[in-house]
Design a protein around this motif. Structure first.
Motif, PDB file in Angstrom:
ATOM      1  N   GLY A 275      34.499  39.577  34.201  1.00 19.98           N
ATOM      2  CA  GLY A 275      33.536  40.593  34.206  1.00 19.98           C
ATOM      3  C   GLY A 275      32.909  40.837  32.901  1.00 19.98           C
ATOM      4  O   GLY A 275      33.829  41.445  32.068  1.00 19.98           O
TER       5      GLY A 275
ATOM      6  N   GLY B 217      30.532  43.199  32.536  1.00 17.35           N
ATOM      7  CA  GLY B 217      29.553  44.258  32.793  1.00 17.35           C
ATOM      8  C   GLY B 217      30.315  45.583  33.094  1.00 17.35           C
ATOM      9  O   GLY B 217      29.880  46.415  33.866  1.00 17.35           O
TER      10      GLY B 217
ATOM     11  N   LYS C 214      22.751  37.945  37.466  1.00 13.83           N
ATOM     12  CA  LYS C 214      22.033  38.829  38.730  1.00 13.83           C
ATOM     13  C   LYS C 214      20.874  39.155  37.877  1.00 13.83           C
ATOM     14  O   LYS C 214      20.624  39.622  36.762  1.00 13.83           O
ATOM     15  CB  LYS C 214      22.925  39.946  38.985  1.00 13.83           C
TER      16      LYS C 214
ATOM     17  N   LYS D 294      35.370  45.504  40.653  1.00 19.23           N
ATOM     18  CA  LYS D 294      35.954  46.823  40.579  1.00 19.23           C
ATOM     19  C   LYS D 294      37.354  46.841  40.931  1.00 19.23           C
ATOM     20  O   LYS D 294      37.918  47.940  41.683  1.00 19.23           O
ATOM     21  CB  LYS D 294      35.102  47.946  41.405  1.00 19.23           C
TER      22      LYS D 294
ATOM     23  N   ALA E 259      39.004  49.573  39.345  1.00 20.41           N
ATOM     24  CA  ALA E 259      37.997  50.647  39.813  1.00 20.41           C
ATOM     25  C   ALA E 259      37.717  51.254  38.340  1.00 20.41           C
ATOM     26  O   ALA E 259      37.941  52.360  37.866  1.00 20.41           O
ATOM     27  CB  ALA E 259      39.114  51.804  40.396  1.00 20.41           C
ATOM     28  N   GLU E 260      37.319  50.291  37.420  1.00 21.69           N
ATOM     29  CA  GLU E 260      36.615  50.765  36.260  1.00 21.69           C
ATOM     30  C   GLU E 260      37.597  51.123  35.089  1.00 21.69           C
ATOM     31  O   GLU E 260      37.399  52.135  34.588  1.00 21.69           O
ATOM     32  CB  GLU E 260      35.494  51.703  36.414  1.00 21.69           C
TER      33      GLU E 260
ATOM     34  N   GLN F 136      44.257  51.402  36.105  1.00 19.66           N
ATOM     35  CA  GLN F 136      44.884  50.398  34.898  1.00 19.66           C
ATOM     36  C   GLN F 136      46.255  50.677  34.771  1.00 19.66           C
ATOM     37  O   GLN F 136      47.178  49.810  34.204  1.00 19.66           O
ATOM     38  CB  GLN F 136      44.112  50.917  33.366  1.00 19.66           C
TER      39      GLN F 136
ATOM     40  N   THR G 166      47.881  47.740  37.551  1.00 25.59           N
ATOM     41  CA  THR G 166      47.214  46.616  37.625  1.00 25.59           C
ATOM     42  C   THR G 166      47.984  45.560  38.245  1.00 25.59           C
ATOM     43  O   THR G 166      46.958  44.869  39.047  1.00 25.59           O
ATOM     44  CB  THR G 166      47.143  45.908  36.066  1.00 25.59           C
TER      45      THR G 166
ATOM     46  N   ILE H 278      37.567  40.869  36.932  1.00 18.03           N
ATOM     47  CA  ILE H 278      37.802  42.092  36.203  1.00 18.03           C
ATOM     48  C   ILE H 278      37.199  42.125  34.789  1.00 18.03           C
ATOM     49  O   ILE H 278      37.059  40.928  34.098  1.00 18.03           O
ATOM     50  CB  ILE H 278      39.334  42.023  35.871  1.00 18.03           C
ATOM     51  N   GLY H 279      36.667  43.125  34.364  1.00 22.50           N
ATOM     52  CA  GLY H 279      36.260  43.492  33.124  1.00 22.50           C
ATOM     53  C   GLY H 279      37.302  43.684  32.040  1.00 22.50           C
ATOM     54  O   GLY H 279      37.991  44.351  32.305  1.00 22.50           O
ATOM     55  N   MET H 280      37.190  42.677  31.058  1.00 24.96           N
ATOM     56  CA  MET H 280      38.100  42.677  30.081  1.00 24.96           C
ATOM     57  C   MET H 280      37.439  42.630  28.504  1.00 24.96           C
ATOM     58  O   MET H 280      36.488  42.314  28.368  1.00 24.96           O
ATOM     59  CB  MET H 280      39.070  41.238  29.958  1.00 24.96           C
ATOM     60  N   THR H 281      38.276  43.203  27.635  1.00 23.80           N
ATOM     61  CA  THR H 281      37.749  43.280  26.497  1.00 23.80           C
ATOM     62  C   THR H 281      38.826  43.079  25.329  1.00 23.80           C
ATOM     63  O   THR H 281      38.644  43.347  23.867  1.00 23.80           O
ATOM     64  CB  THR H 281      37.074  44.898  26.160  1.00 23.80           C
TER      65      THR H 281
ATOM     66  N   LYS I 103      47.448  39.695  30.394  1.00 23.71           N
ATOM     67  CA  LYS I 103      48.408  40.610  31.357  1.00 23.71           C
ATOM     68  C   LYS I 103      47.867  40.281  32.735  1.00 23.71           C
ATOM     69  O   LYS I 103      48.621  40.107  33.657  1.00 23.71           O
ATOM     70  CB  LYS I 103      48.195  41.986  30.900  1.00 23.71           C
TER      71      LYS I 103
HETATM   72  N1  NAP Z   1      26.517  45.173  41.042  1.00 25.37           N
HETATM   73  C1  NAP Z   1      27.222  44.584  40.230  1.00 25.37           C
HETATM   74  O1  NAP Z   1      26.892  43.269  40.147  1.00 25.37           O
HETATM   75  C2  NAP Z   1      28.708  44.832  39.420  1.00 25.37           C
HETATM   76  C3  NAP Z   1      28.871  46.252  39.689  1.00 25.37           C
HETATM   77  C4  NAP Z   1      30.129  46.280  39.012  1.00 25.37           C
HETATM   78  C5  NAP Z   1      30.774  45.245  38.427  1.00 25.37           C
HETATM   79  N2  NAP Z   1      30.358  44.078  38.267  1.00 25.37           N
HETATM   80  C6  NAP Z   1      30.990  43.006  37.722  1.00 25.37           C
HETATM   81  O2  NAP Z   1      32.159  43.126  38.075  1.00 25.37           O
HETATM   82  C7  NAP Z   1      33.087  43.230  36.817  1.00 25.37           C
HETATM   83  C8  NAP Z   1      34.449  44.312  37.048  1.00 25.37           C
HETATM   84  O3  NAP Z   1      33.898  45.571  37.238  1.00 25.37           O
HETATM   85  P1  NAP Z   1      34.329  46.830  36.090  1.00 25.37           P
HETATM   86  O4  NAP Z   1      34.305  46.049  34.612  1.00 25.37           O
HETATM   87  O5  NAP Z   1      33.167  47.615  36.230  1.00 25.37           O
HETATM   88  O6  NAP Z   1      35.484  47.392  36.594  1.00 25.37           O
HETATM   89  P2  NAP Z   1      36.985  46.682  36.725  1.00 25.37           P
HETATM   90  O7  NAP Z   1      37.183  45.321  36.488  1.00 25.37           O
HETATM   91  O8  NAP Z   1      37.585  47.358  37.970  1.00 25.37           O
HETATM   92  O9  NAP Z   1      37.702  47.503  35.430  1.00 25.37           O
HETATM   93  C9  NAP Z   1      37.473  47.042  34.094  1.00 25.37           C
HETATM   94  C10 NAP Z   1      38.397  48.263  33.251  1.00 25.37           C
HETATM   95  O10 NAP Z   1      39.625  47.985  33.467  1.00 25.37           O
HETATM   96  C11 NAP Z   1      40.375  47.593  32.302  1.00 25.37           C
HETATM   97  N3  NAP Z   1      41.160  46.798  32.294  1.00 25.37           N
HETATM   98  C12 NAP Z   1      41.034  45.573  32.584  1.00 25.37           C
HETATM   99  N4  NAP Z   1      42.277  44.912  32.405  1.00 25.37           N
HETATM  100  C13 NAP Z   1      43.279  45.552  32.268  1.00 25.37           C
HETATM  101  C14 NAP Z   1      44.978  45.577  31.990  1.00 25.37           C
HETATM  102  N5  NAP Z   1      45.485  44.529  32.038  1.00 25.37           N
HETATM  103  N6  NAP Z   1      45.508  46.807  31.622  1.00 25.37           N
HETATM  104  C15 NAP Z   1      44.543  48.020  31.449  1.00 25.37           C
HETATM  105  N7  NAP Z   1      43.348  48.075  31.587  1.00 25.37           N
HETATM  106  C16 NAP Z   1      42.617  47.052  31.965  1.00 25.37           C
HETATM  107  C17 NAP Z   1      39.216  47.387  31.128  1.00 25.37           C
HETATM  108  O11 NAP Z   1      39.741  48.165  29.932  1.00 25.37           O
HETATM  109  P3  NAP Z   1      38.994  47.520  28.599  1.00 25.37           P
HETATM  110  O12 NAP Z   1      37.624  48.825  28.683  1.00 25.37           O
HETATM  111  O13 NAP Z   1      39.775  48.141  27.356  1.00 25.37           O
HETATM  112  O14 NAP Z   1      38.675  46.380  28.594  1.00 25.37           O
HETATM  113  C18 NAP Z   1      38.000  48.121  31.938  1.00 25.37           C
HETATM  114  O15 NAP Z   1      37.841  49.449  31.277  1.00 25.37           O
HETATM  115  C19 NAP Z   1      32.166  43.718  35.734  1.00 25.37           C
HETATM  116  O16 NAP Z   1      32.528  43.540  34.573  1.00 25.37           O
HETATM  117  C20 NAP Z   1      30.811  43.098  36.131  1.00 25.37           C
HETATM  118  O17 NAP Z   1      31.070  41.692  35.714  1.00 25.37           O
HETATM  119  C21 NAP Z   1      29.127  43.963  38.992  1.00 25.37           C
END
Ligand code: NAP
Length: 292
Positions: A19, A21, A83, A245, A248-249, A253, A256, A274-277, A284
């Motif tokens: 992800g 975004g 999108k 999600k 859950a953003e 964490q 995981t 999963i959104g990763m940076t 992990k």
């Molecule tokens: N309407 C839509 O189309 C829509 C809406 C929401 C999301 N999305 C897509 O879905 C993706 C996922 O959603 P999301 O990024 O909002 O939320 P998410 O994947 O639930 O959570 C991302 C968060 O989790 C953290 N993280 C990831 N891996 C981890 C790990 N191993 N240990 C600890 N923390 C970890 C990241 O930290 P860091 O910040 O340190 O990397 C980031 O803050 C988005 O990136 C996007 O591509 C689409």
């Protein structure tokens, strides 16, 4: 990493998608704020770990980061999903051609209507859907669908035969998931004619304040199950379902492994994002998935 087919399409993606975004307090996406080369290296690092599925959107500001990564892999070896927030034909055409240019590609694998909240919003966007179907016919898109921000839109998507794919928010805690409860901003924005007005009368900081707070926004178990049941129905209609999600953003964490195990074992979720940076997060999450 395990590869799966997205519903009835012939698109094969890794179980875990990247992800790009993730919301950042600045209002931009975390990945868009990264240096283009640095972000591209992360996408390629994930690719080496078997992640061939890159999710972006016109709104995220990460098309150019993906373009940079595409200089180092064959186009056909990765699946790109983007999108658009457009509603009508003309604006869809403009956003789509800009997206292809920004990405530096001839086609995208997936193009979705972005963040739909209600059934009404979906019918209002018929022009955008028609336009996407035109691109599909022309070979510029392999599959079309929507990403959901509300249960009403999710339920409506199940009834539209042309929709191949649905992106839906899902995690075991019911955080940041689709419900019928919407904040004032979302209520206004879901009525498309009021969308522009909402943007004007509600500046960014107020918009954020009006959205339901994450810690109070957890769905009841009954409502969470309703989302699961809806996704089951969607999947049974041969549509592909992609989870978002999952952490859950980042609020999950500390959990995981549990979060990934949960979504990985849902039979109606083909793949999840999963959104990763960082490299650490990629390593992990891939490890959690493999041990799932
Ligand atoms: N309407 C839509 O189309 C829509 C809406 C929401 C999301 N999305 C897509 O879905 C993706 C996922 O959603 P999301 O990024 O909002 O939320 P998410 O994947 O639930 O959570 C991302 C968060 O989790 C953290 N993280 C990831 N891996 C981890 C790990 N191993 N240990 C600890 N923390 C970890 C990241 O930290 P860091 O910040 O340190 O990397 C980031 O803050 C988005 O990136 C996007 O591509 C689409």
């Amino acid at each position: 990493m395990e590869k799966v087919k997205l519903g009835r399409t012939s698109i094969k993606v890794s179980k875990l998608g990247f992800g790009t975004g993730t919301a950042h307090p600045s209002g931009c996406c975390s990945q868009a704020l990264m240096d283009k080369k640095e972000m591209a290296e992360l996408l390629l690092y994930a690719f080496e770990h078997g992640v061939n599925f890159w999710d972006t959107a016109f709104q995220y500001g990460t098309h150019r980061h993906i373009r940079e990564a595409l200089r180092h892999v064959r186009r056909q070896d990765v699946v790109i999903a983007t999108k658009l927030v457009s509603s009508h034909e003309k604006e869809t055409e403009k956003m789509f051609s800009t997206s292809l240019k920004e990405l530096g590609v001839e086609y995208v694998d997936v193009c979705l209507m972005h963040g739909l909240r209600t059934k009404r919003e979906l019918s209002y966007k018929q022009g955008a859907l028609n336009e996407l179907l035109k691109y599909k016919k022309a070979g510029k898109v392999r599959a079309v669908g929507l990403s959901s921000h509300g249960l009403s839109a999710l339920k409506a998507a199940a009834e539209v035969p042309e929709i191949d794919l649905v992106w839906a928010r899902i995690n075991f805690a019911g955080l940041c998931m689709d419900s019928d409860r919407m904040g004032l901003y979302d209520q206004l924005a879901s009525v498309s004619c009021l969308k522009k007005l909402a943007k004007v009368i509600l500046p960014k900081n107020l918009t954020a304040a009006l959205r339901p707070k994450i810690d109070t926004d957890s769905l009841s178990e009954t409502n969470r199950r309703e989302v699961e049941e809806t996704l089951k129905v969607i999947h049974s209609k041969t549509k592909g379902v992609v989870g978002m999600k999952v952490l859950a953003e980042g609020h999950l964490q500390e959990k995981t492994d549990e979060s990934i195990r949960y979504v990985r074992n849902l039979p109606f979720i083909d793949s999840f994002l999963i959104g990763m940076t960082s490299r650490d997060e990629i390593t992990k999450n891939c490890r959690s998935l493999d041990s799932g």
